[in-house]
Scaffold this motif. Structure first.
Motif, PDB file in Angstrom:
ATOM      1  N   SER A  23      -7.097  19.199  -4.478  1.00 24.08           N
ATOM      2  CA  SER A  23      -6.826  18.212  -3.429  1.00 24.08           C
ATOM      3  C   SER A  23      -8.062  17.400  -3.075  1.00 24.08           C
ATOM      4  O   SER A  23      -7.967  16.391  -2.365  1.00 24.08           O
ATOM      5  N   ASP A  69      -6.506  13.195  -4.600  1.00 22.66           N
ATOM      6  CA  ASP A  69      -5.746  14.450  -4.643  1.00 22.66           C
ATOM      7  C   ASP A  69      -5.161  14.584  -6.047  1.00 22.66           C
ATOM      8  O   ASP A  69      -4.104  14.016  -6.355  1.00 22.66           O
ATOM      9  N   SER A 107      -1.518  15.952  -6.322  1.00 20.53           N
ATOM     10  CA  SER A 107      -0.471  14.957  -6.065  1.00 20.53           C
ATOM     11  C   SER A 107      -0.312  14.005  -7.255  1.00 20.53           C
ATOM     12  O   SER A 107       0.809  13.597  -7.590  1.00 20.53           O
ATOM     13  N   ILE A 108      -1.415  13.649  -7.876  1.00 16.78           N
ATOM     14  CA  ILE A 108      -1.356  12.772  -9.053  1.00 16.78           C
ATOM     15  C   ILE A 108      -0.587  13.455 -10.175  1.00 16.78           C
ATOM     16  O   ILE A 108       0.274  12.844 -10.817  1.00 16.78           O
ATOM     17  N   ARG A 109      -0.871  14.721 -10.385  1.00 18.49           N
ATOM     18  CA  ARG A 109      -0.173  15.480 -11.440  1.00 18.49           C
ATOM     19  C   ARG A 109       1.329  15.543 -11.189  1.00 18.49           C
ATOM     20  O   ARG A 109       2.131  15.516 -12.109  1.00 18.49           O
ATOM     21  N   GLN A 110       1.707  15.612  -9.925  1.00 22.23           N
ATOM     22  CA  GLN A 110       3.128  15.724  -9.566  1.00 22.23           C
ATOM     23  C   GLN A 110       3.818  14.362  -9.473  1.00 22.23           C
ATOM     24  O   GLN A 110       5.009  14.289  -9.171  1.00 22.23           O
ATOM     25  N   GLY A 111       3.076  13.296  -9.723  1.00 15.97           N
ATOM     26  CA  GLY A 111       3.656  11.964  -9.663  1.00 15.97           C
ATOM     27  C   GLY A 111       3.805  11.416  -8.258  1.00 15.97           C
ATOM     28  O   GLY A 111       4.452  10.389  -8.054  1.00 15.97           O
ATOM     29  N   ARG A 112       3.209  12.076  -7.268  1.00 16.06           N
ATOM     30  CA  ARG A 112       3.323  11.626  -5.876  1.00 16.06           C
ATOM     31  C   ARG A 112       2.201  10.675  -5.473  1.00 16.06           C
ATOM     32  O   ARG A 112       2.201  10.133  -4.379  1.00 16.06           O
ATOM     33  N   ALA A 113       1.219  10.509  -6.352  1.00 15.45           N
ATOM     34  CA  ALA A 113       0.116   9.584  -6.089  1.00 15.45           C
ATOM     35  C   ALA A 113      -0.250   8.891  -7.394  1.00 15.45           C
ATOM     36  O   ALA A 113      -0.009   9.424  -8.488  1.00 15.45           O
ATOM     37  N   GLU A 114      -0.807   7.715  -7.262  1.00 17.55           N
ATOM     38  CA  GLU A 114      -1.156   6.922  -8.435  1.00 17.55           C
ATOM     39  C   GLU A 114      -2.361   7.529  -9.153  1.00 17.55           C
ATOM     40  O   GLU A 114      -3.287   8.037  -8.528  1.00 17.55           O
ATOM     41  N   ASP A 115      -2.325   7.486 -10.481  1.00 16.12           N
ATOM     42  CA  ASP A 115      -3.431   7.982 -11.302  1.00 16.12           C
ATOM     43  C   ASP A 115      -4.427   6.838 -11.493  1.00 16.12           C
ATOM     44  O   ASP A 115      -4.169   5.920 -12.268  1.00 16.12           O
TER      45      ASP A 115
END
Length: 205
Positions: free
Chosen positions: A140, A158, A161-169
């Motif tokens: 995180s 985080d 979150s990026i891995r889970q698709g909830r945040a932009e990479d």
């Protein structure tokens, strides 16, 4: 921390021909095209950013490329041409080939070190270069250190979150330093990061 306007994480877009576009930061060794609309004598293919970070152009001499976006470089060329030579010049700069650049991956990763990247690379891809985070890593709090306009800046992301698709990479660039799990940093840097008010925003320190 010194007062400054925050700089959003830049993005890289790769065109259909494989050319790097948008907010990519040009680096030494990159090949670029420069087009001055309706002025073929000032339009060039395959200019290479030299070791000083510049390219040489007729009339205006050395133009800084390294560390700038194509748009910033084009604006500089246009401004300099308009002072004496052209009225309202329309200039475009396109990166046609990105040279290999180095990035440092540190902290709670399997193989910390300096890695070579070519073209656009996301934060997830960068961490994967170091064979991924360790089992005990706090995903995180991943810090990206970057020099912007000559000043060292940092942003927090985080990775979970990026891995889970909830945040932009986000994209990373040459000379960035990525630290997975900021608890691995020294106390002075942890204090700096403790007052960073938002994720994904670069702040000088």
């Amino acid at each position: 921390m010194t007062a400054a306007e925050p700089a959003d994480m830049q993005r890289v877009e790769v065109g259909p021909t494989g050319s790097v576009q948008s907010e990519y930061r040009i680096g030494v060794g990159d090949k670029i095209n420069v087009r001055v609309f309706q002025v073929p004598d000032l339009s060039f293919d395959a200019l290479v950013i030299d070791t000083s970070g510049n390219v040489q152009m007729p009339l205006i001499g050395a133009v800084r490329g390294s560390g700038r976006t194509p748009g910033e470089m084009a604006a500089d060329i246009a401004a300099r041409l308009s002072t004496q030579y052209l009225r309202d010049p329309q200039v475009t700069v396109t990166v046609t080939e990105a040279a290999s650049q180095k990035i440092t991956i540190d902290g709670a990763v399997t193989r910390p070190g300096v890695y070579e990247m070519r073209g656009s690379t996301s934060l997830l891809q960068a961490v994967a270069m170091a064979e991924g985070p360790t089992r005990l890593a706090d995903l995180s709090k991943v810090a990206v250190f970057r020099t912007i306009d000559g000043r060292r800046s940092v942003a927090l992301f985080d990775l979970a979150s990026i891995r889970q698709g909830r945040a932009e990479d986000p994209q990373v660039f040459g000379d960035d330093v990525v630290v997975v799990d900021i608890s691995r940093l020294n106390s002075a840097l942890r204090e700096i990061l403790g007052v960073v008010p938002a994720l994904s925003i670069f702040r000088p320190f």
